[in-house]
Design a protein around this motif. Structure first.
Motif, PDB file in Angstrom:
ATOM      1  N   UNK A  10      50.819  32.454  50.652  1.00  0.00           N
ATOM      2  CA  UNK A  10      50.711  33.261  49.437  1.00  0.00           C
ATOM      3  C   UNK A  10      50.186  32.431  48.270  1.00  0.00           C
ATOM      4  N   UNK A  11      50.745  31.233  48.087  1.00  0.00           N
ATOM      5  CA  UNK A  11      50.369  30.392  46.947  1.00  0.00           C
ATOM      6  C   UNK A  11      48.898  29.994  47.017  1.00  0.00           C
ATOM      7  N   UNK A  12      48.423  29.637  48.195  1.00  0.00           N
ATOM      8  CA  UNK A  12      47.006  29.245  48.349  1.00  0.00           C
ATOM      9  C   UNK A  12      46.094  30.422  48.038  1.00  0.00           C
ATOM     10  N   UNK A  13      46.443  31.603  48.523  1.00  0.00           N
ATOM     11  CA  UNK A  13      45.603  32.765  48.246  1.00  0.00           C
ATOM     12  C   UNK A  13      45.542  33.062  46.744  1.00  0.00           C
ATOM     13  N   UNK A  14      46.679  32.971  46.072  1.00  0.00           N
ATOM     14  CA  UNK A  14      46.701  33.205  44.620  1.00  0.00           C
ATOM     15  C   UNK A  14      45.853  32.164  43.897  1.00  0.00           C
ATOM     16  N   UNK A  71      57.268  27.748  42.064  1.00  0.00           N
ATOM     17  CA  UNK A  71      56.289  27.325  41.053  1.00  0.00           C
ATOM     18  C   UNK A  71      55.645  25.998  41.460  1.00  0.00           C
ATOM     19  N   UNK A  72      56.429  25.097  42.025  1.00  0.00           N
ATOM     20  CA  UNK A  72      55.885  23.808  42.460  1.00  0.00           C
ATOM     21  C   UNK A  72      54.870  23.993  43.582  1.00  0.00           C
ATOM     22  N   UNK A 121      47.157  25.047  43.340  1.00  0.00           N
ATOM     23  CA  UNK A 121      46.167  25.071  42.256  1.00  0.00           C
ATOM     24  C   UNK A 121      45.428  23.736  42.188  1.00  0.00           C
ATOM     25  N   UNK A 122      46.168  22.653  42.352  1.00  0.00           N
ATOM     26  CA  UNK A 122      45.557  21.322  42.331  1.00  0.00           C
ATOM     27  C   UNK A 122      44.610  21.144  43.512  1.00  0.00           C
ATOM     28  N   UNK A 123      45.045  21.551  44.705  1.00  0.00           N
ATOM     29  CA  UNK A 123      44.220  21.410  45.904  1.00  0.00           C
ATOM     30  C   UNK A 123      42.949  22.252  45.785  1.00  0.00           C
ATOM     31  N   UNK A 143      37.136  22.934  44.788  1.00  0.00           N
ATOM     32  CA  UNK A 143      36.075  23.572  44.012  1.00  0.00           C
ATOM     33  C   UNK A 143      35.158  22.531  43.391  1.00  0.00           C
ATOM     34  N   UNK A 144      35.762  21.469  42.843  1.00  0.00           N
ATOM     35  CA  UNK A 144      34.943  20.417  42.228  1.00  0.00           C
ATOM     36  C   UNK A 144      34.147  19.656  43.287  1.00  0.00           C
ATOM     37  N   UNK A 145      34.738  19.518  44.490  1.00  0.00           N
ATOM     38  CA  UNK A 145      34.036  18.798  45.540  1.00  0.00           C
ATOM     39  C   UNK A 145      32.866  19.564  46.107  1.00  0.00           C
TER      40      UNK A 145
END
Length: 323
Positions: free
Chosen positions: A189-193, A305-306, A312-314, A319-321
């Motif tokens: 769920x967190x990755x999809x969000x 939340x963690x 979000x960090x991953x 995205x930047x890569x």
């Protein structure tokens, strides 16, 4: 204190390494498989070795050379859908690996404490009157992974009874936290969000059965329990590690969505349903609390939340890569 941690490169293994390294006077040797893993911050008290635990000779040699005071046997095939698609791979992997660890300790003549990691999946499909589950609750495994964990659990008991080995068996209920594979429900769920927020996927979160409820604990509380089991538990005993609360998967999703401003649709994906899914399960860790004083300390909303912040960090790094 010298500790061997099998599966040190895995989700729980990495958290356990960090916890033990924060304690005084621990020297750690961890096994990693199938891919070699390097510690991103090399430290003198932690060594990692690439090893297939199904190789009895290599396991015995490693244990005989290192001579651990404690073995945390974490390594296992732990994904339930994989156990359905290839039951023998899960059974062979989980049972043979633990057999080799126990035999390695026994043949080396060591008095090492061996922490055997079972699972709440051993209890299977409880009736409402069975809840909360205790260590005395009947074992009714409903998937091949659970069968493998019953086997590991009772193998640990057999080695204690037959050889007097210092074995402690644990049955952790669901646990999650930063770093868990997105194959599991909370990081999925967190990755999809996080991907939706970054514009990397359509604003749809795909879900399986939202109506089941599980007993979740933060992985950082779980590894603290493993430490307490190594230092305070009674040999030969089995202990549940649980929060005592059942949280529905729907509540988990709604809580994660409350942390984002993104507009998201929910779509059910039948492929995410299990062939057998227990409606509700939660346990009692009262026996372990009486023995060690342990209890979950991290509020579960903080855990969620963690996990979202981790993804979000991953996703941002991905995205930047790609630019």
């Amino acid at each position: 204190m010298r500790a061997l941690i099998t599966g040190a490169g895995g989700f729980v293994g990495r958290h356990l390494c960090e916890y033990l390294l924060a304690q005084p006077d621990w020297e750690l040797l961890g096994t990693v498989y199938p891919e070699p893993v390097e510690d991103p911050r090399p430290r003198p008290c932690l060594s990692l070795v690439h090893l297939d635990l199904r190789d009895a000779g290599q396991v015995g040699e490693l244990i005989g050379d290192f001579r651990p005071d404690v073995v945390f046997h974490l390594a296992a095939q732990s994904y339930v859908p994989t156990s359905f698609s290839d039951p023998w791979e899960t059974l062979e992997n989980n049972l043979r690996a633990q057999l080799n660890v126990l035999e390695g300790v026994r043949r080396a003549g060591l008095s090492s404490r061996v922490i055997v990691i079972g699972s709440n999946e051993e209890y299977g499909w409880p009736s409402p009157e069975d809840l909360p589950l205790t260590e005395e609750s009947p074992l009714r495994p409903v998937n091949p992974y659970a069968v493998s964990k019953v086997g590991q659990d009772f193998m640990g008991l057999q080695y204690h009874l037959a050889y007097g080995m210092d074995v402690v068996r644990l049955r952790p209920f669901n646990h999650t936290g930063p770093g868990q594979s997105p194959r599991f429900v909370v990081p999925s769920f967190a990755r999809q969000i996080a991907r939706i927020e970054a514009g990397l996927q359509e604003p749809v979160v795909r879900v399986g059965n939202l109506d089941v409820a599980r007993d979740f604990t933060d992985v950082r509380d779980i590894v603290r329990a493993y430490y307490l089991a190594a230092t305070q538990a009674e040999a030969g005993e089995v202990y549940n590690l649980a929060s005592g609360l059942a949280r529905s998967i729907r509540w988990i999703l709604e809580t994660l969505l409350s942390f984002t401003d993104a507009e998201v649709r929910i779509e059910v994906d039948p492929a995410l349903y299990r062939p057998a899914d227990v409606p509700i399960i939660y346990g009692s860790a009262e026996k372990f609390r009486r023995q060690t004083g342990w209890g979950p300390q991290i509020p579960f909303e903080q855990t969620l939340r963690a996990v979202l912040e981790y993804w979000r960090h991953i996703v941002q790094a991905e995205r930047e890569g790609s630019r």
